[in-house]
Design an enzyme around this catalytic site. Structure first.
Site, PDB file in Angstrom:
ATOM      1  N   HIS A 137     -13.839  -1.931 -23.510  1.00  0.00           N
ATOM      2  CA  HIS A 137     -14.923  -1.860 -22.419  1.00  0.00           C
ATOM      3  C   HIS A 137     -14.979  -0.347 -21.956  1.00  0.00           C
ATOM      4  O   HIS A 137     -14.405  -0.062 -21.029  1.00  0.00           O
ATOM      5  CB  HIS A 137     -14.684  -2.581 -21.196  1.00  0.00           C
ATOM      6  CG  HIS A 137     -15.973  -2.691 -20.321  1.00  0.00           C
ATOM      7  ND1 HIS A 137     -16.797  -3.632 -20.384  1.00  0.00           N
ATOM      8  CD2 HIS A 137     -16.068  -2.079 -19.164  1.00  0.00           C
ATOM      9  CE1 HIS A 137     -17.635  -3.366 -19.320  1.00  0.00           C
ATOM     10  NE2 HIS A 137     -17.061  -2.349 -18.589  1.00  0.00           N
ATOM     11  N   GLU A 167     -10.855  -3.126 -20.344  1.00  0.00           N
ATOM     12  CA  GLU A 167     -11.203  -1.858 -19.944  1.00  0.00           C
ATOM     13  C   GLU A 167      -9.847  -1.094 -19.755  1.00  0.00           C
ATOM     14  O   GLU A 167      -8.972  -1.394 -18.999  1.00  0.00           O
ATOM     15  CB  GLU A 167     -11.852  -1.935 -18.712  1.00  0.00           C
ATOM     16  CG  GLU A 167     -12.364  -0.628 -18.264  1.00  0.00           C
ATOM     17  CD  GLU A 167     -13.357  -0.636 -17.003  1.00  0.00           C
ATOM     18  OE1 GLU A 167     -13.896   0.456 -16.452  1.00  0.00           O
ATOM     19  OE2 GLU A 167     -13.379  -1.725 -16.182  1.00  0.00           O
ATOM     20  N   ASP A 206     -10.031  -9.656 -27.466  1.00  0.00           N
ATOM     21  CA  ASP A 206     -11.025  -8.366 -27.936  1.00  0.00           C
ATOM     22  C   ASP A 206     -12.207  -8.357 -27.534  1.00  0.00           C
ATOM     23  O   ASP A 206     -13.213  -8.196 -28.526  1.00  0.00           O
ATOM     24  CB  ASP A 206     -10.551  -8.113 -29.074  1.00  0.00           C
ATOM     25  CG  ASP A 206     -10.756  -6.404 -29.674  1.00  0.00           C
ATOM     26  OD1 ASP A 206     -11.075  -5.708 -28.792  1.00  0.00           O
ATOM     27  OD2 ASP A 206     -10.752  -6.188 -30.999  1.00  0.00           O
TER      28      ASP A 206
END
EC number: 3.2.1.4
Length: 503
Positions: A422, A482, A473
């Site tokens: 992310h 993130e 994932d």
């Protein structure tokens, strides 16, 4: 002491992180800690904002945020994005700075050269509504401010800690610069202590996480540590809140503790002695991170009890011991959650921030105990430095691939690692490959893509799996996928230790 109407800071900026490594065989049979350390530092190059240097190695990034501060008539260009968005937040970045400096203080002899830099700006709500490259930002780059008599103990206290810790990292290389850092740490702390309370916009807006920034530049070459730090001499002005912030008491004690260690000034010793109970130092809070300093505070202050025989600080040592006992599975005091695969787990997301910060504290406290021939009484067992180091190693090895998924949670390390993190810059085509701008909502298709990110953010450590050790994932699951600077910062110190002590 007097305080000016606007807090004037000198602020650190983490910059270029250039690795120059001696060819030394310091890797274990299982993990190449030197490679992991190099990559954990390289990650910061992918987070840079502003004008990028000619030696930028992650060349899919380009210049960004070149108008930052223009709305206020000041130059706020530069610094770092603290995570996968395009906002420069001060509170977590100040913690990042503190942890990188602490890593240098404790483990510098095992650490390769690097450079440091950071700064902060943006509008979190507008930014989070977009999926665009930092190079294309067309959202508001709002500058927030706080001035006396408005409270800002949380952000200013952490900033004081960052400056004081950094002054120690510089002291033997550039005493004059270290003194400048220390003086400004004292000014930041004076503001935090004079105007006690959470940052005003924390209570009012609930927008995100506080940040502040300033300008001016300066470069220092430091022996084998190439640390580039920019002097920030602008007013403390850029602050926005975050609903989840616990309190500001721990930041006051944390800032005072770092000032005591950096200056040896008895004023700060008296502060942590006299205000510990009032400000919650004895509270049972088994956590350490950018928003809660309790466990780190107790470990930091315990050094002076153990090595300096300052017995008035015994309560901090007892709290540090208690925290360590919660981390040892065989201890009767253990109550921290460990996943079936062996990872320290705390609910709430971005779990690797807890893993790396706790592993760091385990190693630091083990060193303090070892130097004073001490152990920790955990009721049913006595725990020594070796046990603490073993627990820390298990956590670091989990990150690097010793886990049920067989997955390295550091991007670019090992044969199998997250592909869909992310991160806006990593997930969108680079300016080099796609020169046309990608507007705010135009990146949605890339966000929703099931394909791997086109740009590999080497060294990024993601939030990690949940309590079941499962990692999907999934780019959309920001709590797991993130990366952040405050995950990597403590990891730098921990990996440096294992470069020198692989077994």
């Amino acid at each position: 002491m007097t305080t000016s109407p606007t807090l004037v800071l000198l602020y650190l900026t983490l910059s270029n992180i250039v690795i120059v490594i001696k060819l030394v065989n310091c890797t274990s049979s299982d993990h190449n800690y030197l490679d992991a350390l190099s990559k954990s530092i390289l990650f910061f190059e992918g987070q840079r904002s502003g004008w990028l240097p000619l030696d930028q190695r992650l060349n899919w990034r380009a210049n960004s945020g070149l108008g930052d501060g223009s709305s206020r008539g000041i130059d706020l260009v530069g610094g770092y994005y603290d995570a996968g968005d395009n906002v420069k937040f001060n509170f977590p970045m100040a913690f990042t700075t503190t942890m990188l400096a602490w890593s240098v203080i404790e483990f510098s002899e095992a650490m390769p050269p690097y450079e440091l830099r950071n700064a902060l700006v943006g509008d979190p709500i507008k930014d989070h509504n977009c999926w665009e490259r930092p190079e294309d930002m067309d959202t508001a780059r709002t500058v927030y401010s706080v001035e006396a008599p408005n409270s800002a103990s949380d952000v200013a206290g952490e900033t004081a800690a960052a400056l004081a810790a950094s002054s120690m990292a510089f002291r033997r290389f550039d005493p004059g610069y270290a003194e400048t850092l220390l003086r400004n740490a004292e000014r930041a702390f004076e503001y935090a202590d004079t105007y006690k309370g959470l940052t005003a916009t924390t209570r009012a807006s609930g927008l995100g996480c506080a940040r502040s920034t300033a300008t001016s530049t300066g470069t220092r070459q430091v022996d084998m540590l190439y640390i580039y730090i920019e002097l920030f001499l602008e007013a403390f002005r850029q602050t926005v809140g975050c609903d989840g912030w616990a309190s500001m008491q721990d930041e006051l004690l944390w800032g005072a503790a770092w000032l005591r260690r950096a200056s040896q000034n008895d004023t700060f010793l008296n502060y942590i002695q006299n205000n510990g109970k009032t400000l919650g130092a004895e509270d049972t809070v088994n956590e350490f991170g950018w928003d809660n300093k309790h466990a780190g505070l107790n470990v930091l202050v315990s050094k002076e009890f153990l090595e300096g025989n300052v017995y008035s600080l015994q309560s901090y040592k007892e709290s540090a011991d208690s925290f360590m006992c919660t981390l040892i599975p065989s201890s009767s005091s253990s109550h921290i959650e460990i996943t079936p695969g062996g990872m320290i787990y705390k609910p709430g997301g971005s779990n690797m921030q807890h893993v790396t910060s706790i592993a760091f504290l385990l190693l630091v406290y083990a060193n303090y105990l070892a130097r004073t021939s001490q152990t920790v009484n955990c009721g049913s067992i006595m725990v020594g430095p070796a046990s603490l180091r073993q627990q820390a190693k298990a956590q670091i090895d989990y990150i690097l691939g010793d886990n049920p998924m067989g997955l390295s949670y550091m991007v670019g390390y090992g044969p199998k690692y997250p592909q869909r993190i992310h991160h806006r810059g990593s997930s969108l085509p680079s300016v080099r490959d796609h020169p046309e701008p990608i507007a705010c909502k135009a990146g949605t298709g890339f966000f929703n893509s099931s394909g791997p990110n086109p740009n590999v953010l080497v060294g990024a450590v993601v939030g990690g799996p949940g309590e079941d050790d499962v990692y999907e994932d999934d780019r959309a699951d920001f709590r797991k996928s993130e990366p952040t600077t405050y995950i990597n910062a403590p990891l730098v110190g921990a990996l440096a230790y294992f470069v020198a002590n692989p077994s």
